[in-house]
Design an enzyme around this catalytic site. Sequence first.
Site, PDB file in Angstrom:
ATOM      1  N   GLU A 409       0.809  -1.229   0.000  1.00  0.00           N
ATOM      2  CA  GLU A 409       0.000   0.000   0.000  1.00  0.00           C
ATOM      3  C   GLU A 409       0.840   1.276   0.000  1.00  0.00           C
ATOM      4  OE1 GLU A 409      -0.875  -2.719   1.554  1.00  0.00           O
ATOM      5  OE2 GLU A 409      -2.888  -3.113   0.786  1.00  0.00           O
ATOM      6  N   HIS A 478     -11.706  -4.776   8.497  1.00  0.00           N
ATOM      7  CA  HIS A 478     -12.161  -4.736   7.103  1.00  0.00           C
ATOM      8  C   HIS A 478     -13.455  -3.951   6.944  1.00  0.00           C
ATOM      9  CE1 HIS A 478      -9.196  -7.857   6.637  1.00  0.00           C
ATOM     10  NE2 HIS A 478      -9.529  -8.135   5.399  1.00  0.00           N
TER      11      HIS A 478
END
Length: 676
Positions: A409, A478
């Site tokens: 990321e 999540h």
Amino acid sequence: MSNAAILDTLDSVPSSNVLSADDQVAMLGQMLTIRRFEQRAKELFLAGEIKGTAHSSVGQEAIAAGACRALEPRDFILTHHRGHGHTIAKGADINRMMAELMGKAEGYCAGLGGSMHIADFDANILGANGIVGAGMGLGTGAALAVKLQGTGAVGISFFGDGAANEGIFHEAMNLTAIWKLPLIFFCENNQYGLSTPSEMVTAGTTIAARADGYNVPNHRIDGNDPVAVHDVVLRAAMRARDGEGPTLIEALTYRWDDHSMRANLPRYRTEDEEGDWKGVDPILRLRDRLAGSGAIDEAHYDALAEEAEQTIEAAIDWARAQAEPDLDGALAKVTSPPTVQAAPEPPPGDRAITYKQAINEAFHQEMARDESVVLIGEDVSRIGGIFGLTEGLRDKFGEERVRDTPISEGAISGCGVGAALMGMRPVVEIQLFDFVSLMMDSIVNQAAKARFMLGGKPKVPIVFRGPQGAGIRLAAQHCQSLEAWFAHVPGLEVYAPSNPYDAKGLMTAAIRSDNPVVFLEHKLLYLGGEAPVPEQPFAIAPGKARIVREGADVTVVALIAMVERAEQAAQRLERDGISVEIIDPRTVKPLDMATIVASVKKTNRAVVVHEAVRFGGIGGEIASAIMEDAFDWLDAPVARIGAPEMPVPYNDALERAFMPSADDIAGAVRKVCYRE
Ligand SMILES: Cc1ncc(C[n+]2csc(CCOP(=O)(O)OP(=O)(O)O)c2C)c(N)n1
Ligand SMILES: [Mg+2]
């Protein structure tokens, strides 16, 4: 080990014989200019004329002069906090640099960035950086941009030995290696990161050797020899230009001054060590070598020193004469002007598609319209994304523009920002929005601030997008709803569509925006049904709320997945004789408070609902703005609904209880209506 012995252990660089004596003399002049710049900056700092801080590169001038001389004007550099030398060597205007250090309006950053942020996009100097290591992530993106644009340019990311221990060093090297991007990683190993000796914090034999793990060529060289630096950079640049990818260069050197001009730290180096390294002064070494070969004599050297002195004094005089920046000018530099103007939106028509199809259609149309749009992210290309949002795009636009990335990321986001600064329009997928925590530097410190800090010049047209929110039992890492994090950062736009029509129109607007956009989708909306959406491309101007349903008794402001629940609540309340007006802001930033306030002035009551945890949520901002602008119209306190103070739970029933429900909304509405 003595310095001479240390330098002897380094790679010997066979001279490429491309630097003429004149080139070397010019390099010497440049090194003298850099040194004089640093010395005078320090004096001006101590005199209070330069404030904040600045980092001297005295002792390291050979790297700047040697490396930049190996580049062409089309080539780019990214540098770090100790970047004056690189910037001067790449051709920046010294007057404007000095003015920036003094915080003046004509400085490179209009007085908004200071020493650590100097950039000159016209000279392909993409900026110094206050975040250690960041230039490597941005460098990957700049290199991707020049590769896709086919300019033949290459670039250098300069960084320190300390930065070699940041994760981005590894992520960026991996990414540039697999994509064969034309980037040179240049580590100026001055043997300290602030007070900490490099050897104490750096595992492995050398920093250069780390590149072996990525199969990236690497060299450890004498950083106090500008000819060695030049030659090794030239070879790395040739390799990069040939499409062979990155090289890591570790150049051993030493900074003469303290870490920063304001540091004033307790002693952490011995006088012997400092004196020893001053014995290998890069300027005197080059001078002596050139004198030995007869290229210069004493008078010539003195003339070079005098010229450097005059250049810097003239810059100081010029900088002193410049005006201070003003607040209005600064505010105007936070974001680029809007690219999508407010206009009547097209009627939805008869064609119905889902939320996912709507976003996918926006990608198709914008990629066809504008070659600079590229999609990057994990699994976005071969399988079209784990939720299928990027399906079919690789087949249509190819792997160069729809790029699968490593799970990385930091590099993905840094790459996106670097590419945006170089004229691309990257759309970065965040596979699940929670992983944005690993992208925070790129979004918050780089994308959001680049335009402002660099004097209002660069555009940063990038979209960070992905699904947030709960509802499909993926648990606490999540499922968060994080819009408030980004709404709080000046320079970012935050879009949050609640239905297919808005999803397409806002995604189109996000891609066309010249500002960084955080684009929040929702997993439950991915599962939703079809709704009418125009087939032709259209963009919704951000900052225009939608009145989802008109009503007379209470205003409910609802975000993303809460809009549908607010509608369910409104239907139930209608049976009880309560008429609810629902407003969907559609974009959290810019936020259309005017529409919300006008509604509250009509209904006299307000409930704000979002899925994010209530404390510190955007609901607090909206409620207080209503209070400020419509206090006299309110018949009850503004109510806020959000998730309780806990992470999203996994268990089915608990997850349902965590998310505000239509019942919760109806209950809050009854409360403000009946003051129960
Ligand atoms: C991410 C981050 N961590 C810490 C700092 C504070 N800081 C600024 S420079 C520096 C030392 C950097 O050392 P190095 O990379 O070797 O560069 P040098 O200063 O030696 O040129 C530190 C710790 C920062 N600016 N950014
Ligand atoms: Mg260092």
